[in-house]
Design an enzyme around this catalytic site. Structure first.
Site, short mmCIF file in Angstrom:
data_model
loop_
_atom_site.label_atom_id
_atom_site.label_comp_id
_atom_site.label_asym_id
_atom_site.label_seq_id
_atom_site.Cartn_x
_atom_site.Cartn_y
_atom_site.Cartn_z
NE ARG A 70 49.58 -56.93 34.89
CZ ARG A 70 50.39 -57.97 34.76
NH1 ARG A 70 50.62 -58.46 33.58
NH2 ARG A 70 50.98 -58.52 35.80
CB THR A 71 44.84 -57.31 38.87
OG1 THR A 71 46.14 -57.55 39.40
CG2 THR A 71 44.67 -58.07 37.59
CB ALA A 122 60.30 -48.79 37.52
NE ARG A 123 65.48 -52.67 34.58
CZ ARG A 123 65.86 -52.92 35.84
NH1 ARG A 123 65.78 -51.98 36.76
NH2 ARG A 123 66.32 -54.11 36.17
CD GLU A 133 70.33 -47.06 34.28
OE1 GLU A 133 69.11 -46.83 34.33
OE2 GLU A 133 70.89 -47.97 34.90
CG HIS A 174 70.13 -48.82 37.98
ND1 HIS A 174 69.78 -49.34 36.76
CD2 HIS A 174 69.49 -49.60 38.89
CE1 HIS A 174 68.99 -50.39 36.92
NE2 HIS A 174 68.81 -50.57 38.22
C1 DGY Z 1 66.89 -54.80 39.76
O1 DGY Z 1 66.95 -55.63 40.64
O2 DGY Z 1 66.24 -54.98 38.73
C2 DGY Z 1 67.65 -53.55 39.97
O3 DGY Z 1 67.25 -52.54 39.12
C3 DGY Z 1 69.14 -53.83 39.79
O4 DGY Z 1 69.31 -54.13 38.47
#
Ligand code: DGY
Length: 313
Positions: free
Chosen positions: A171-172, A230-231, A260, A279
């Protein structure tokens, strides 16, 4: 005073011991009418259920929400703030482990470790074949790190060790990372066009949700890999399936997905150019122990009405 703590999944015994005898740990009641919600003073989120304002309102005695992990996309921070409920998380201590996992996926992708492992166990492996599973080089290649925060910086350090050219998008601009790690800032399209390996190291926010979709995948090279530690929500999964089917990119290595786990019939689970891990980003003995300790420290501080050692909201 004894505290009722609600946890969304079974805790390891080591963590129960850390929490100690002043708290009674209960597994999340299935029924919203359960009287436990009336007495609960602490919530410990471990498996990432949604913690929103309605749930907070169901717990009139709630003093603290302690998250086992750094990512708090499942917690409504504004709702917690509005109700004066402190939220703790575990930043920094998992940066190294998550960067290691990003690299584990990157190396596995580049050198066909997963598909090769399956092949080596099968009856089809009858002799050494120099034409088999030719991968791509990691050293001297270009990595594009999306998100140059704490984890992104650790990924850049590892990439430097592999003599990679390091591009990043954030972003920055992160001038410190540029000076210390030789990372070069790139716009998102530029990074996607140039990188051999694109790694996602951003938190999931309204801004990053779905930031990798059809248009972005089409900008990547057909030989490039997408790595997500990440997610899952950062990637539009329908677009990713299309990209892998159509050969817009070489493959994707994902430690996280949305949902997930993925439904067992999801196409990503049946593609040879996708690597899926359950994960594991922070899953090392040392890191998980440190996370457990900080989660419990945050919990206990909140219950005592003291400042949380690591408060995010
Ligand atoms: C976090 O720290 O966000 C990892 O993905 C474990 O949830």
């Amino acid at each position: 005073m004894l505290h009722d703590i609600i946890v969304d999944t079974q805790l390891p015994t080591e963590m129960i011991a850390m929490i100690g005898s002043e708290c009674t740990v209960h597994i999340w009641p299935a029924d919203a009418a359960d009287p436990l919600f009336d007495t609960a003073t602490g919530v410990l989120t471990y498996g990432h259920p949604r913690v929103d304002g309605a749930l907070m309102d169901r717990m009139p005695n709630l003093k603290v929400i302690s998250n086992f992990g750094v990512g708090v996309d499942h917690i409504d921070l504004a709702a917690a703030q509005a109700r004066g409920i402190p939220v703790g998380n575990t930043p920094h201590i998992l940066d190294g482990a998550t960067a290691d996992m990003t690299f584990a996926l990157l190396l596995a992708a580049a050198r066909n470790v997963v598909i090769g492992e399956r092949f080596a166990r099968s009856a089809e492996f009858t002799h050494y074949d120099p034409k088999l599973l030719i991968g791509s080089e990691v050293h001297d290649a270009t990595i594009g790190i999306i998100g140059m925060g704490n984890i992104g910086r650790q990924v850049a350090r590892r990439a430097r060790g592999f003599d990679m050219t390091v591009l990043y998008h954030n972003r920055t601009r992160n001038l410190q990372a540029e000076a210390e790690l030789g990372a070069t800032y790139a716009t998102l399209p530029e990074l996607l066009q140039r990188a051999d390996y694109v790694t996602l190291n951003v938190p999931l926010t309204a801004e990053t949700r779905g930031m990798i979709g059809r248009a972005q995948l089409q900008q990547m090279q057909p030989t490039a890999w997408l790595i997500n530690a990440a997610r899952g929500g950062v990637i539009n999964h329908a677009a990713l399936v299309e990209a892998l089917e159509q050969g817009w990119i070489a493959g994707a290595a994902l430690d996280v997905t949305e949902p997930e786990p993925l439904p067992r019939d999801h196409p990503l689970l049946h593609m040879d150019n996708a690597i899926i891990a359950p994960h594991l980003g922070s899953a090392t003995r040392q890191t998980r122990r440190a996370m457990a300790q900080l989660t419990v420290d945050n919990l206990k501080a909140g219950l005592a009405g003291s400042p949380l050692p690591s408060r995010i909201a």
